[in-house]
Write a protein that holds these residues in place. Sequence first.
Motif, PDB file in Angstrom:
ATOM      1  N   ILE A  56      42.013  50.980 -26.873  1.00 37.74           N
ATOM      2  CA  ILE A  56      42.349  51.850 -27.839  1.00 37.74           C
ATOM      3  C   ILE A  56      43.743  52.875 -27.612  1.00 37.74           C
ATOM      4  O   ILE A  56      44.414  53.052 -28.527  1.00 37.74           O
ATOM      5  CB  ILE A  56      40.984  52.874 -28.398  1.00 37.74           C
ATOM      6  CG1 ILE A  56      39.964  51.960 -28.623  1.00 37.74           C
ATOM      7  CG2 ILE A  56      41.475  53.849 -29.283  1.00 37.74           C
ATOM      8  CD1 ILE A  56      40.195  50.973 -29.876  1.00 37.74           C
ATOM      9  N   SER A  57      43.924  53.216 -26.591  1.00 36.52           N
ATOM     10  CA  SER A  57      44.881  54.180 -26.081  1.00 36.52           C
ATOM     11  C   SER A  57      46.287  53.431 -26.119  1.00 36.52           C
ATOM     12  O   SER A  57      47.199  53.878 -26.728  1.00 36.52           O
ATOM     13  CB  SER A  57      44.697  54.753 -24.767  1.00 36.52           C
ATOM     14  OG  SER A  57      45.852  55.571 -24.229  1.00 36.52           O
ATOM     15  N   VAL A  68      47.643  43.253 -22.421  1.00 42.27           N
ATOM     16  CA  VAL A  68      46.502  43.231 -23.263  1.00 42.27           C
ATOM     17  C   VAL A  68      45.529  42.135 -22.517  1.00 42.27           C
ATOM     18  O   VAL A  68      44.237  42.627 -22.178  1.00 42.27           O
ATOM     19  CB  VAL A  68      46.618  42.527 -24.451  1.00 42.27           C
ATOM     20  CG1 VAL A  68      45.162  42.293 -25.326  1.00 42.27           C
ATOM     21  CG2 VAL A  68      47.643  43.309 -25.570  1.00 42.27           C
ATOM     22  N   LYS A  69      46.034  41.399 -21.769  1.00 43.97           N
ATOM     23  CA  LYS A  69      45.322  40.363 -20.855  1.00 43.97           C
ATOM     24  C   LYS A  69      44.675  41.101 -19.619  1.00 43.97           C
ATOM     25  O   LYS A  69      43.656  41.026 -19.228  1.00 43.97           O
ATOM     26  CB  LYS A  69      46.223  39.206 -20.477  1.00 43.97           C
ATOM     27  CG  LYS A  69      45.355  37.954 -19.609  1.00 43.97           C
ATOM     28  CD  LYS A  69      46.098  36.627 -19.641  1.00 43.97           C
ATOM     29  CE  LYS A  69      47.331  36.924 -18.855  1.00 43.97           C
ATOM     30  NZ  LYS A  69      47.846  35.416 -18.830  1.00 43.97           N
ATOM     31  N   THR A 182      34.113  43.455 -32.594  1.00 42.19           N
ATOM     32  CA  THR A 182      35.437  44.016 -32.561  1.00 42.19           C
ATOM     33  C   THR A 182      35.289  45.536 -31.901  1.00 42.19           C
ATOM     34  O   THR A 182      34.139  46.185 -31.573  1.00 42.19           O
ATOM     35  CB  THR A 182      35.833  44.402 -34.184  1.00 42.19           C
ATOM     36  OG1 THR A 182      36.954  45.088 -34.170  1.00 42.19           O
ATOM     37  CG2 THR A 182      34.742  45.108 -34.831  1.00 42.19           C
ATOM     38  N   LEU A 183      36.271  45.924 -31.316  1.00 41.75           N
ATOM     39  CA  LEU A 183      36.230  47.254 -30.780  1.00 41.75           C
ATOM     40  C   LEU A 183      36.573  48.353 -31.866  1.00 41.75           C
ATOM     41  O   LEU A 183      36.643  49.524 -31.410  1.00 41.75           O
ATOM     42  CB  LEU A 183      37.494  47.286 -29.584  1.00 41.75           C
ATOM     43  CG  LEU A 183      37.341  46.229 -28.340  1.00 41.75           C
ATOM     44  CD1 LEU A 183      38.378  46.443 -27.296  1.00 41.75           C
ATOM     45  CD2 LEU A 183      35.729  46.573 -27.811  1.00 41.75           C
ATOM     46  N   ARG A 184      36.778  48.172 -32.909  1.00 43.45           N
ATOM     47  CA  ARG A 184      37.082  48.781 -33.938  1.00 43.45           C
ATOM     48  C   ARG A 184      35.893  49.500 -34.509  1.00 43.45           C
ATOM     49  O   ARG A 184      36.082  50.391 -35.618  1.00 43.45           O
ATOM     50  CB  ARG A 184      38.125  48.217 -34.736  1.00 43.45           C
ATOM     51  CG  ARG A 184      39.352  47.704 -34.531  1.00 43.45           C
ATOM     52  CD  ARG A 184      40.045  48.825 -33.665  1.00 43.45           C
ATOM     53  NE  ARG A 184      41.303  48.370 -33.235  1.00 43.45           N
ATOM     54  CZ  ARG A 184      42.281  49.086 -32.599  1.00 43.45           C
ATOM     55  NH1 ARG A 184      42.095  50.319 -32.598  1.00 43.45           N
ATOM     56  NH2 ARG A 184      43.465  48.351 -32.216  1.00 43.45           N
ATOM     57  N   ARG A 185      34.852  49.089 -34.245  1.00 48.44           N
ATOM     58  CA  ARG A 185      33.426  49.765 -34.822  1.00 48.44           C
ATOM     59  C   ARG A 185      33.032  50.722 -33.731  1.00 48.44           C
ATOM     60  O   ARG A 185      33.297  50.947 -32.498  1.00 48.44           O
ATOM     61  CB  ARG A 185      32.466  48.613 -34.816  1.00 48.44           C
ATOM     62  CG  ARG A 185      32.792  47.662 -35.806  1.00 48.44           C
ATOM     63  CD  ARG A 185      31.593  46.790 -36.384  1.00 48.44           C
ATOM     64  NE  ARG A 185      32.065  45.596 -37.141  1.00 48.44           N
ATOM     65  CZ  ARG A 185      31.671  44.446 -36.778  1.00 48.44           C
ATOM     66  NH1 ARG A 185      31.724  43.884 -35.375  1.00 48.44           N
ATOM     67  NH2 ARG A 185      32.411  43.449 -37.636  1.00 48.44           N
TER      68      ARG A 185
END
Length: 219
Positions: A56-57, A68-69, A182-185
């Motif tokens: 997220i950072s 990202v990997k 997802t990491l957005r929740r």
Amino acid sequence: MAQVIQASELTLHDVKEKFNLQQVDDEQFFREWQDNLPEVTDGEKQWLDRVKADFISISEYALHEEVVKMVVLAPLLSLAGFFRYPFHPDAEVQVAAKDEEEIVRGKIDVLVLKQQLWVAVVEAKNKQFSVDKALPQALFYMLKNPHPSQPTFGLATNGSHFMFIKLMRQDTPQYGLSDEFTLRRRGNELYQVLAVLKRWQQTTIAGNAISQTTNLSYH
């Protein structure tokens, strides 16, 4: 002379037409991402919470695929046990499919092997694209699994979204998809992602699916 096509240029329609591939919507076709999942320990959850916070950072900036990997995929594969014996990573593996009119070529960035068996394939791309963009290339690599009598499993991810894939190649090739994580929740859905990867790793070691392949496509 046969036309050369890069696997990254394939659309989902291309893959379905070239390999007579069909999608299966019956949830009973693909239970391996839901049933009999191992526990994710408190220590693993703490590590995955750090992975999510790190992603997220850094996602506030333009990200190179290798960053990202390192931040997301490497911790997941490590926690799932794919970097330990009897598995070992390889890299820069070429994959191709040929007929009289064209040649489709692609490059697998990371390949985790158990003896001579494919267990995990990672294709790194750009986090800005939906995981749907990764699906055609992931399916192409999965179709080239050298053990067609066994199911092939995969994970498509852009770093923040994750989707599992199952492919069966007996008779008419068929594939099914999991829900998207997802990491957005709120919470941390990396827990579920790791649980599925741990199940596939344990099943492979136990020998219940000797030719099982996990194809992780990171688009």
